[in-house]
Write a protein that holds these residues in place. Structure first.
Motif, PDB file in Angstrom:
ATOM      1  N   GLY A   1       0.802  -0.759  -0.192  1.00  0.00           N
ATOM      2  CA  GLY A   1       0.117  -0.118  -0.174  1.00  0.00           C
ATOM      3  C   GLY A   1       0.847   1.607  -0.208  1.00  0.00           C
ATOM      4  O   GLY A   1       2.318   1.351   0.127  1.00  0.00           O
TER       5      GLY A   1
ATOM      6  N   ALA B   1      -2.339   1.014  -9.369  1.00  0.00           N
ATOM      7  CA  ALA B   1      -2.987  -0.271  -8.968  1.00  0.00           C
ATOM      8  C   ALA B   1      -2.468  -1.468  -9.668  1.00  0.00           C
ATOM      9  O   ALA B   1      -2.679  -2.344  -9.579  1.00  0.00           O
ATOM     10  CB  ALA B   1      -4.482   0.837  -9.114  1.00  0.00           C
TER      11      ALA B   1
ATOM     12  N   LYS C   1      -3.077  -0.833  -3.286  1.00  0.00           N
ATOM     13  CA  LYS C   1      -3.785  -0.104  -2.653  1.00  0.00           C
ATOM     14  C   LYS C   1      -3.255   1.075  -2.051  1.00  0.00           C
ATOM     15  O   LYS C   1      -2.471   1.798  -1.527  1.00  0.00           O
ATOM     16  CB  LYS C   1      -4.148  -0.294  -1.220  1.00  0.00           C
ATOM     17  CG  LYS C   1      -4.831  -1.974  -1.252  1.00  0.00           C
ATOM     18  CD  LYS C   1      -6.470  -2.163  -1.794  1.00  0.00           C
ATOM     19  CE  LYS C   1      -6.885  -3.358  -1.927  1.00  0.00           C
ATOM     20  NZ  LYS C   1      -8.060  -2.831  -2.477  1.00  0.00           N
TER      21      LYS C   1
ATOM     22  N   GLY D   1      -3.644   5.490  -1.033  1.00  0.00           N
ATOM     23  CA  GLY D   1      -4.925   6.112  -0.235  1.00  0.00           C
ATOM     24  C   GLY D   1      -4.157   7.465   0.018  1.00  0.00           C
ATOM     25  O   GLY D   1      -3.077   8.309  -0.347  1.00  0.00           O
TER      26      GLY D   1
ATOM     27  N   ASP E   1     -11.391   8.455  -8.076  1.00  0.00           N
ATOM     28  CA  ASP E   1     -11.494   6.884  -8.074  1.00  0.00           C
ATOM     29  C   ASP E   1     -10.480   5.611  -7.886  1.00  0.00           C
ATOM     30  O   ASP E   1     -10.398   4.109  -7.678  1.00  0.00           O
ATOM     31  CB  ASP E   1     -12.713   6.203  -9.939  1.00  0.00           C
ATOM     32  CG  ASP E   1     -13.576   6.845  -9.245  1.00  0.00           C
ATOM     33  OD1 ASP E   1     -14.394   7.399  -8.450  1.00  0.00           O
ATOM     34  OD2 ASP E   1     -14.914   6.965 -10.555  1.00  0.00           O
ATOM     35  N   HIS E   2      -8.879   7.081  -8.048  1.00  0.00           N
ATOM     36  CA  HIS E   2      -8.072   5.796  -7.868  1.00  0.00           C
ATOM     37  C   HIS E   2      -7.659   5.271  -6.112  1.00  0.00           C
ATOM     38  O   HIS E   2      -6.764   5.059  -6.576  1.00  0.00           O
ATOM     39  CB  HIS E   2      -6.564   6.663  -8.678  1.00  0.00           C
ATOM     40  CG  HIS E   2      -6.665   6.353 -10.274  1.00  0.00           C
ATOM     41  ND1 HIS E   2      -6.134   4.792 -11.485  1.00  0.00           N
ATOM     42  CD2 HIS E   2      -7.201   7.233 -11.677  1.00  0.00           C
ATOM     43  CE1 HIS E   2      -6.275   5.918 -12.568  1.00  0.00           C
ATOM     44  NE2 HIS E   2      -6.941   6.967 -12.288  1.00  0.00           N
TER      45      HIS E   2
ATOM     46  N   ASP F   1      -8.024   4.447  -2.970  1.00  0.00           N
ATOM     47  CA  ASP F   1      -8.690   2.808  -2.044  1.00  0.00           C
ATOM     48  C   ASP F   1      -9.337   3.512  -0.423  1.00  0.00           C
ATOM     49  O   ASP F   1      -9.873   3.273   0.357  1.00  0.00           O
ATOM     50  CB  ASP F   1      -8.284   2.145  -1.846  1.00  0.00           C
ATOM     51  CG  ASP F   1      -8.617   1.731  -2.571  1.00  0.00           C
ATOM     52  OD1 ASP F   1      -8.576   0.936  -4.038  1.00  0.00           O
ATOM     53  OD2 ASP F   1      -6.808   1.431  -3.466  1.00  0.00           O
ATOM     54  N   PHE F   2      -8.776   4.655  -0.501  1.00  0.00           N
ATOM     55  CA  PHE F   2      -8.825   5.217   0.779  1.00  0.00           C
ATOM     56  C   PHE F   2      -8.902   6.750   1.386  1.00  0.00           C
ATOM     57  O   PHE F   2      -7.801   7.267   0.306  1.00  0.00           O
ATOM     58  CB  PHE F   2      -8.046   5.111   2.684  1.00  0.00           C
ATOM     59  CG  PHE F   2      -7.946   5.718   3.484  1.00  0.00           C
ATOM     60  CD1 PHE F   2      -9.161   5.274   4.468  1.00  0.00           C
ATOM     61  CD2 PHE F   2      -7.619   6.698   3.700  1.00  0.00           C
ATOM     62  CE1 PHE F   2      -9.120   5.023   5.623  1.00  0.00           C
ATOM     63  CE2 PHE F   2      -6.854   6.641   5.541  1.00  0.00           C
ATOM     64  CZ  PHE F   2      -8.452   6.385   6.278  1.00  0.00           C
TER      65      PHE F   2
ATOM     66  N   GLN G   1      -8.765  -0.534   7.673  1.00  0.00           N
ATOM     67  CA  GLN G   1      -9.161  -0.244   6.386  1.00  0.00           C
ATOM     68  C   GLN G   1      -9.192  -1.496   5.701  1.00  0.00           C
ATOM     69  O   GLN G   1     -10.131  -2.194   5.349  1.00  0.00           O
ATOM     70  CB  GLN G   1      -9.618   0.566   5.899  1.00  0.00           C
ATOM     71  CG  GLN G   1     -10.720   1.003   5.175  1.00  0.00           C
ATOM     72  CD  GLN G   1     -11.532   2.163   4.604  1.00  0.00           C
ATOM     73  OE1 GLN G   1     -11.471   3.011   5.506  1.00  0.00           O
ATOM     74  NE2 GLN G   1     -11.340   1.980   3.358  1.00  0.00           N
ATOM     75  N   HIS G   2      -8.219  -1.782   5.344  1.00  0.00           N
ATOM     76  CA  HIS G   2      -7.382  -3.041   3.741  1.00  0.00           C
ATOM     77  C   HIS G   2      -7.028  -4.050   4.649  1.00  0.00           C
ATOM     78  O   HIS G   2      -6.220  -4.766   3.514  1.00  0.00           O
ATOM     79  CB  HIS G   2      -6.827  -1.831   2.937  1.00  0.00           C
ATOM     80  CG  HIS G   2      -7.355  -0.930   2.206  1.00  0.00           C
ATOM     81  ND1 HIS G   2      -8.338  -0.995   1.532  1.00  0.00           N
ATOM     82  CD2 HIS G   2      -7.370   0.065   2.023  1.00  0.00           C
ATOM     83  CE1 HIS G   2      -9.190  -0.008   0.963  1.00  0.00           C
ATOM     84  NE2 HIS G   2      -8.487   0.794   1.428  1.00  0.00           N
TER      85      HIS G   2
END
Length: 231
Positions: free
Chosen positions: A7, A115, A120, A122, A143-144, A146-147, A170-171
């Motif tokens: 991430g 991605a 992930k 953020g 939209d790219h 995740d957080f 969260q992930h």
């Protein structure tokens, strides 16, 4: 390296968007608006936040660079007799969505590439949640991610590690396999406190010497991250 990282968290201003070209003109206009509407002095406001009004540029020592909107509003209210920090903060929130955005690299293909590695992604910023989403939407890249978290999203603000750890929770990611990317010591201290890798970038106010002691690497800009992952 790419096999170990799962991430990446990005700061927004000075990282995804060049700090000077995004915020200097907006700040000049904000100071002039506040001075006009409160019968104040724009130069006095500029001195309060260490902003060179004539050059339209932040001084490197400005306390506003890594501050939250609330902290900035309070500093300006203190220099503007009769002003209310709540009103200034709301003015900042509403006007900041129209700030010009200048990413250091084309963001859509860059984020698509990350991605595609299974990462992930953020954003953790000391801007408001509203401001963060407005800017990312304007840039066509919301939209790219995740957080997305601003200082008012309920996770706290940098340099505390809490919003970074919220991303990992969260992930279901191991913080030790995540990277915090930022242009300020606030970003990098948050990353270190969260137990993450840290990358400094030079698209903000801080120089390489200031970032080096808190970074696993200092890069010219975010476009160099794929090469760092592949090293």
């Amino acid at each position: 390296m790419s096999a170990t990282i799962t991430g990446i968290i990005f700061d927004k201003d000075g990282t995804l968007f060049d700090f000077h070209t995004t915020w200097s003109v907006w700040t000049r206009d904000l100071l002039q608006d506040l001075a006009r509407t409160h019968d104040g002095n724009a130069e006095a406001l500029a001195r309060a936040i260490e902003f060179d009004l004539a050059a339209c540029r932040f001084l490197p020592t400005s306390p506003i660079i890594a501050a939250t909107n609330r902290e900035g509003a309070e500093a300006l209210a203190a220099a503007l007799p009769g002003a209310n920090a709540d009103d200034i903060e709301e003015h900042m929130r509403q006007s900041s969505g129209a700030a010009p955005l200048r990413p250091p690299v084309p963001l859509d293909p860059f984020l698509t590439g990350l991605a595609g590695r299974g990462l992930k992604l953020g954003v953790v910023t000391n801007d408001t949640d509203h401001g963060a989403r407005a800017h990312l939407t304007s840039a066509g890249v919301l939209d790219h991610f995740d957080f997305v978290a601003g200082y008012d999203s309920g996770h706290g603000a940098k340099p505390a590690p809490d919003p970074l750890l919220a991303f990992a929770r969260q992930h279901a990611l191991d913080p030790a396999r995540c990277v915090m990317v930022g242009d300020s010591t606030h970003d990098l201290r948050a990353g270190r406190a969260a137990g993450m890798w840290t990358l400094g970038v030079l698209t903000g106010m801080a120089g390489a010497d200031e970032l080096a002691s808190l970074s696993d690497a200092v890069l010219p800009d975010i476009g160099h991250i794929p090469a760092w992952l592949d090293r």
